[in-house]
Design a protein around this motif. Sequence first.
Motif, short mmCIF file in Angstrom:
data_model
loop_
_atom_site.label_atom_id
_atom_site.label_comp_id
_atom_site.label_asym_id
_atom_site.label_seq_id
_atom_site.Cartn_x
_atom_site.Cartn_y
_atom_site.Cartn_z
N ASP A 240 1.79 -22.79 -9.90
CA ASP A 240 0.72 -23.62 -9.27
C ASP A 240 0.64 -23.08 -7.87
OD1 ASP A 240 -1.13 -25.31 -10.05
OD2 ASP A 240 -0.41 -27.16 -9.00
N ALA A 241 1.06 -22.00 -7.51
CA ALA A 241 1.00 -21.48 -6.32
C ALA A 241 -0.58 -21.00 -6.11
CB ALA A 241 1.84 -20.35 -6.11
N LEU A 242 -0.92 -21.12 -4.88
CA LEU A 242 -2.30 -20.53 -4.36
C LEU A 242 -2.05 -19.17 -3.67
CD1 LEU A 242 -4.15 -23.56 -3.06
CD2 LEU A 242 -4.25 -22.67 -5.21
N GLY A 243 -3.35 -18.23 -3.52
CA GLY A 243 -3.12 -17.10 -2.83
C GLY A 243 -3.06 -15.80 -3.86
N TYR A 244 -2.51 -14.60 -3.38
CA TYR A 244 -2.46 -13.62 -4.53
C TYR A 244 -1.23 -12.77 -3.84
CZ TYR A 244 -5.10 -10.31 -1.50
OH TYR A 244 -5.29 -9.48 -0.39
N PHE A 245 -0.76 -12.12 -4.81
CA PHE A 245 0.04 -10.81 -4.41
C PHE A 245 -0.87 -9.57 -4.89
CE2 PHE A 245 3.10 -7.48 -5.11
CZ PHE A 245 3.55 -7.25 -4.04
N GLY A 246 -0.98 -8.58 -3.99
CA GLY A 246 -2.03 -7.69 -4.31
C GLY A 246 -1.51 -6.03 -3.84
N ALA A 247 -2.04 -5.10 -4.22
CA ALA A 247 -1.95 -3.74 -4.18
C ALA A 247 -3.16 -3.16 -3.89
CB ALA A 247 -1.23 -3.12 -5.18
N TYR A 248 -3.31 -2.09 -2.63
CA TYR A 248 -4.20 -1.18 -2.64
C TYR A 248 -3.94 0.00 -1.96
CZ TYR A 248 -4.30 -2.90 2.36
OH TYR A 248 -4.23 -2.98 3.51
N ALA A 249 -4.92 1.16 -2.23
CA ALA A 249 -4.76 2.26 -1.65
C ALA A 249 -5.88 2.59 -0.74
CB ALA A 249 -4.45 3.67 -2.48
N ARG A 250 -6.03 2.76 0.46
CA ARG A 250 -7.19 3.00 1.45
C ARG A 250 -7.36 4.31 1.98
NH1 ARG A 250 -7.39 -1.01 6.20
NH2 ARG A 250 -8.12 -2.33 4.52
N ASP A 251 -8.72 4.59 1.93
CA ASP A 251 -9.40 5.77 2.43
C ASP A 251 -10.39 5.34 3.52
OD1 ASP A 251 -9.30 8.45 2.87
OD2 ASP A 251 -11.19 8.72 1.59
N THR A 252 -10.48 5.94 4.54
CA THR A 252 -11.61 5.76 5.61
C THR A 252 -12.18 6.87 6.06
OG1 THR A 252 -10.14 6.18 7.39
CG2 THR A 252 -9.92 4.08 6.55
N THR B 33 0.66 -1.34 -0.08
CA THR B 33 -0.12 -0.06 -0.10
C THR B 33 0.69 1.23 0.02
OG1 THR B 33 -0.09 0.46 2.42
CG2 THR B 33 -1.36 -1.34 1.56
N PRO B 34 0.27 2.30 -0.12
CA PRO B 34 1.19 3.66 0.06
C PRO B 34 1.36 4.15 1.48
CG PRO B 34 -0.77 4.08 -1.36
CD PRO B 34 -0.87 2.73 -0.58
N GLU B 35 0.81 3.32 2.33
CA GLU B 35 1.22 3.60 3.66
C GLU B 35 2.33 3.00 3.86
OE1 GLU B 35 -1.14 5.52 5.24
OE2 GLU B 35 -2.58 5.49 3.50
N GLN B 36 3.04 3.62 5.19
CA GLN B 36 4.30 3.38 5.71
C GLN B 36 4.17 1.65 6.16
OE1 GLN B 36 7.09 5.31 6.25
NE2 GLN B 36 8.09 3.54 6.47
N GLY B 37 5.30 1.05 5.75
CA GLY B 37 5.47 -0.30 6.20
C GLY B 37 5.61 -0.58 7.38
N PRO B 38 6.12 -1.74 7.88
CA PRO B 38 6.54 -2.83 6.87
C PRO B 38 5.36 -3.77 6.37
CG PRO B 38 6.90 -3.56 9.18
CD PRO B 38 6.52 -2.14 9.10
N SER C 79 12.43 -1.80 3.84
CA SER C 79 12.78 -0.58 3.60
C SER C 79 11.81 -0.11 2.19
CB SER C 79 13.97 -0.24 2.95
OG SER C 79 14.08 -1.03 1.84
N LEU C 80 11.26 -0.97 1.57
CA LEU C 80 10.16 -0.61 0.44
C LEU C 80 9.08 0.38 0.98
CD1 LEU C 80 10.52 -0.93 -2.23
CD2 LEU C 80 8.83 -2.93 -2.27
N ILE C 81 8.72 1.25 0.24
CA ILE C 81 7.49 2.11 0.53
C ILE C 81 6.62 2.15 -1.07
CG2 ILE C 81 6.37 4.22 1.16
CD1 ILE C 81 9.00 4.67 2.79
N GLY C 82 5.54 1.56 -0.56
CA GLY C 82 4.34 1.68 -1.90
C GLY C 82 4.33 3.05 -2.12
#
Length: 276
Positions: free
Chosen positions: A257-269, A44-49, A98-101
Amino acid sequence: MKIFQKHIFTLTLLSTILLISCEKVVHLDLNSADTRIVIEGNITPEQGPYEVMITTSGDYYNAEGIMPISGADVIMYDDFGNSDTLMEESDGIYLTNSLIGQSERTYAIDVVYNSTRYSGSDYLPNKIYIDSLSYQEVPKNGGPPPENPEKKVYNIYCNFNDPEDTEDYYRFTIDINGEEPEGRGSGYNIASDQLFNGQHVKYVLWYIEAAPQDTITIKMDAIGFNTYEYYRTLNDALNSGGMGGTPYNPITNLNNDALGYFGAYARDTASLILEK
């Protein structure tokens, strides 16, 4: 990005396949025929990790065979050449250093385990902001009665402008007084803007059970297409298996043949207090 104010759309889950809900978010293999690796992570664009969870697959219906996987080599990187080697915090849980989205970039993951490389990627969209929240109490004869007689049933409306120039995908979750509800109102809703591109949207979360003076918080995630497809087909798979159909696995953007996913999102609340 130019936003056009047009007529308001009130979106009904029962009238369009583009709006999908699920009572519970699960991270398991629904088809237990074979044991496979399950990789789940988001950026996400929020601070990691940022966290990546790696396990073996198991049977959703009896929870057998699900084990954490330790000792994997995990790297997360973007399309600008920035990379981060994740550290294993606990069994099967890996964290970035260290990575930041950043929005409008594509992120990918590589997992090497038992000499096999598993990879997947997703696009991190811009954050889309909630304009406001509103609500309406459901009349006693207008929907399901509350399970708790001390509470009422509400429809909660999330109002926002959908960008015109992009294809956008959304995930909605709700908290009541800072906690995820159980039963009615739990889980997630997802939507594609195919029918409301560039419009002002009044998205409805149906039949939320709460009490006057409760604080309702809506989390609206702008998600990548791969994340949308995973949750869309996860919902279908749960419904298929739960109704006696043949279970199958959600669509994944991971290879080998792996299961699951690698995703990305930007959140507003946004939050509101139920006044009555």
